[in-house]
Design a protein around this motif. Structure first.
Motif, PDB file in Angstrom:
ATOM      1  N   THR A  50       0.826  -1.206   0.000  1.00 38.90           N
ATOM      2  CA  THR A  50       0.000   0.000   0.000  1.00 38.90           C
ATOM      3  C   THR A  50       0.862   1.257   0.000  1.00 38.90           C
ATOM      4  O   THR A  50       0.536   2.252  -0.660  1.00 38.90           O
ATOM      5  CB  THR A  50      -0.905   0.022   1.246  1.00 38.90           C
ATOM      6  N   ALA A 102      -6.813   6.866   0.611  1.00 37.00           N
ATOM      7  CA  ALA A 102      -7.144   6.381  -0.728  1.00 37.00           C
ATOM      8  C   ALA A 102      -7.453   4.884  -0.667  1.00 37.00           C
ATOM      9  O   ALA A 102      -8.428   4.407  -1.261  1.00 37.00           O
ATOM     10  CB  ALA A 102      -5.985   6.641  -1.687  1.00 37.00           C
ATOM     11  N   ARG A 103      -6.645   4.174   0.082  1.00 39.21           N
ATOM     12  CA  ARG A 103      -6.868   2.728   0.264  1.00 39.21           C
ATOM     13  C   ARG A 103      -8.220   2.480   0.933  1.00 39.21           C
ATOM     14  O   ARG A 103      -8.987   1.606   0.533  1.00 39.21           O
ATOM     15  CB  ARG A 103      -5.726   2.172   1.121  1.00 39.21           C
ATOM     16  N   VAL A 105     -10.849   4.397   0.861  1.00 40.83           N
ATOM     17  CA  VAL A 105     -11.942   4.723  -0.059  1.00 40.83           C
ATOM     18  C   VAL A 105     -12.195   3.560  -1.012  1.00 40.83           C
ATOM     19  O   VAL A 105     -13.345   3.170  -1.242  1.00 40.83           O
ATOM     20  CB  VAL A 105     -11.630   6.013  -0.849  1.00 40.83           C
ATOM     21  N   VAL A 106     -11.100   2.990  -1.525  1.00 38.22           N
ATOM     22  CA  VAL A 106     -11.265   1.883  -2.466  1.00 38.22           C
ATOM     23  C   VAL A 106     -11.913   0.685  -1.767  1.00 38.22           C
ATOM     24  O   VAL A 106     -12.840   0.055  -2.286  1.00 38.22           O
ATOM     25  CB  VAL A 106      -9.901   1.488  -3.082  1.00 38.22           C
ATOM     26  N   GLN A 109     -15.715   1.602  -0.979  1.00 41.01           N
ATOM     27  CA  GLN A 109     -16.390   2.427  -1.988  1.00 41.01           C
ATOM     28  C   GLN A 109     -17.894   2.200  -2.040  1.00 41.01           C
ATOM     29  O   GLN A 109     -18.636   3.116  -2.355  1.00 41.01           O
ATOM     30  CB  GLN A 109     -15.769   2.195  -3.370  1.00 41.01           C
ATOM     31  N   ILE A 146     -13.225  13.624  -1.703  1.00 34.92           N
ATOM     32  CA  ILE A 146     -12.941  12.730  -2.809  1.00 34.92           C
ATOM     33  C   ILE A 146     -14.226  12.435  -3.566  1.00 34.92           C
ATOM     34  O   ILE A 146     -15.292  12.280  -2.971  1.00 34.92           O
ATOM     35  CB  ILE A 146     -12.235  11.446  -2.321  1.00 34.92           C
ATOM     36  N   THR A 324      -6.866   7.114  -6.225  1.00 35.58           N
ATOM     37  CA  THR A 324      -7.366   5.771  -5.943  1.00 35.58           C
ATOM     38  C   THR A 324      -7.130   4.824  -7.111  1.00 35.58           C
ATOM     39  O   THR A 324      -7.332   3.618  -6.972  1.00 35.58           O
ATOM     40  CB  THR A 324      -8.874   5.794  -5.607  1.00 35.58           C
ATOM     41  N   PHE A 327      -5.077   1.887  -6.548  1.00 37.73           N
ATOM     42  CA  PHE A 327      -5.675   0.800  -5.787  1.00 37.73           C
ATOM     43  C   PHE A 327      -6.884   0.211  -6.519  1.00 37.73           C
ATOM     44  O   PHE A 327      -7.702  -0.490  -5.914  1.00 37.73           O
ATOM     45  CB  PHE A 327      -6.091   1.286  -4.393  1.00 37.73           C
TER      46      PHE A 327
END
Length: 455
Positions: A50, A102-103, A105-106, A109, A146, A324, A327
RNA sequence: GUGAUUGUAGCUCAGUCGGUUAGAGCGCUAGAUUGUGGAUCUAGAGGUCGCGGGUUCGAGCCCCGUCUUUCACCCCA
């Protein structure tokens, strides 16, 4: 036994320091919340997959890696000289809050309502060489949006910055740049891979002068023609609008460059509607932070307070169109800022800008005269606490002098003396530690007495 | 990561040319004062001189290594 110590670049925080730190955190938190940001946390450690490769070569070097649990030495002996780094470590301490976000969020999601406004206040770790204002463990206070391309997000973030530093009463200056302008510059002079070299060199103008800047550019293999084209940019000055006008002339052949100028104008004009008289924001094309992922606006805040010599960066951020993507969630744009709480602390400290927190700690101490008296005080203390008065009962029936000295050191403003006389009469002897005066107060009126006497 | 710099009592710092038992101020503890803190006086405790090695008859002081502090570069909050 050697003397205990803590690792280089880390710090302990005393109660007094924590009161001040929490003041900073609480202020930032309240502003974030006011703008509709919601808090998340992520783990202290992340998988190296990551973290690695997200911060450039330098970032990978400064990242703390965690040895795999189990017997790493045995692994080395077992595999021999062909042992791989991944055999020994596969986790690391987080280096910032943006990449873990970012991780996050992915991974989440499907549960997130976009645009997602999140804030996060947690420590990060960097194996950098410590200096003043530079620590190996420090807190970042991030706010990111985001899932929205709108430049109104940039405006929100700028106004958060203004709100935070106004509330903290810290002098500051916001610098604004745009990655697309930098790309445009590189495009116009035909050297796209040279953006970093160029901005680093231009940034030195104040320090080393025009000739030396040109010299440095030449040493980076830039042609004389390119350097000539760059000259108006190196010497860029005047108001924000004047700078942007100069830039749009130089970058007239670059579509991306013009887009960057347009974005910057849009942000500035919306911001100006909110803060008509303010001159907080300055366009500065030498701002080149985070080039590994920023794609639009780049923001940096420098301390600029007459009471402090501190001028380093106390907040930074920008827009990343596709963070993102790495990822597996492409085409989601984000923009965020990060406050450096530890540096803000240093500025406030030097400026003498912290408020007086003496009223947030213990206000009343019951002196302990013995078992019976203490039991009686414990009951009174309970009432006091229910009435909102921060109260302590001295735990040991130590000598008066010792108990008074304790109150004095802790700056406890009132001391209640409850011995047998007071217990029978119901009148409490209360000493005001600042004035030295002593009053007889009915037990039932004790809390209102304390509240009505500021000391 | 590169180049400098710092380290002596809890804190701030003295410590001469390498020479006997390493000092001061503040703080701390106890007492003067058995129900009253700050001020004053008296007494006391407190040191692996960052750590490890070396030179020397002898090292706080000189040399090497290491950790730590501060600073510059780099980068950053």
């Amino acid at each position: 036994m050697s003397k205990p110590a803590i690792p280089r670049g880390t710090r302990d925080f005393s109660p007094e320091q924590m009161r001040r730190r929490n003041y900073i955190f609480d202020t930032i938190r309240s502003v974030f919340a006011r703008y509709g940001f919601e808090q998340i946390e992520t783990p202290t450690m992340e998988n190296l997959s990551t973290l690695e490769g997200k911060y450039g070569e330098e970032g990978d070097k400064l990242m703390y890696r965690i040895l795999n649990s189990g017997r790493v030495l045995d692994k080395i002996k077992e595999v021999g000289p062909n042992v791989k780094i991944s055999d020994l470590t596969e986790k690391g301490l987080r280096y910032d809050l943006t990449v873990p976000f970012a991780r996050f969020v992915v991974m989440n999601q499907n549960d997130i309502a976009f645009p997602f406004r999140r804030y996060q206040i947690q420590p990060v770790w960097r194996a950098d060489n410590p200096q003043k204002g530079r620590y190996r463990e420090f807190y970042q206070c991030d706010a990111d949006v985001i899932g929205s391309d709108s430049l109104l997000n940039e405006v929100d973030l700028l106004s958060i910055i203004v709100d935070v530093f106004k509330l903290l009463n810290v002098g500051f200056k916001i610098k604004l740049n745009n990655r697309k302008i930098l790309a445009g510059i590189a495009e116009v002079i035909g050297a796209p891979e040279k953006i970093i070299d160029i901005t680093v060199a231009i940034d030195k103008l104040d320090k080393i002068g025009l000739d030396k800047v040109k010299e440095e550019l030449r040493s980076k293999d830039l042609s004389d023609a390119a350097i000539l084209k760059l000259e108006p940019i190196i010497l860029l000055s005047g108001s924000n609008e004047q700078k942007l006008a100069t830039l749009s002339d130089v970058l007239k052949s670059s579509e991306i460059g013009l887009k960057g100028i347009e974005e910057t104008r849009s942000i500035l004009s919306s911001f100006a509607l909110l803060f008509p008289q303010a001159d907080h924001v300055e366009v500065d094309i030498t701002l080149a932070r985070g080039l590994n992922y920023y794609t639009g606006a780049i923001i940096e805040v420098k301390a600029n307070d007459p009471r402090s010599k501190f001028t380093s960066s106390i907040c930074g951020g920008g827009r990343y169109d596709d963070l993102t993507g790495i990822f597996g969630l492409p085409n989601v744009s984000g923009v965020g800022i990060s406050f450096g709480a530890d540096r803000i602390y240093d500025v406030l400290e030097e400026a003498g800008g912290f408020p007086d927190f003496s009223t947030v700690s213990t206000r009343l101490l019951f002196v302990n005269f013995g078992e019976q008296e203490a039991a009686y005080c414990l009951n009174l203390a309970r009432t006091m606490r229910n009435d909102g008065v921060f109260t302590e009962v001295y735990p040991d029936s130590a000598k008066m002098k010792k108990q008074m000295t304790y109150a004095d050191k802790k700056k406890i403003p009132f001391v209640a003396l409850v011995g047998s006389n007071e217990m029978t009469s119901g009148m409490i002897s209360v000493k005001n530690m600042t004035s030295g005066e002593q009053h007889q107060v009915p037990a039932g009126e004790l809390s209102s007495f304390i509240k009505n006497h500021n000391s």
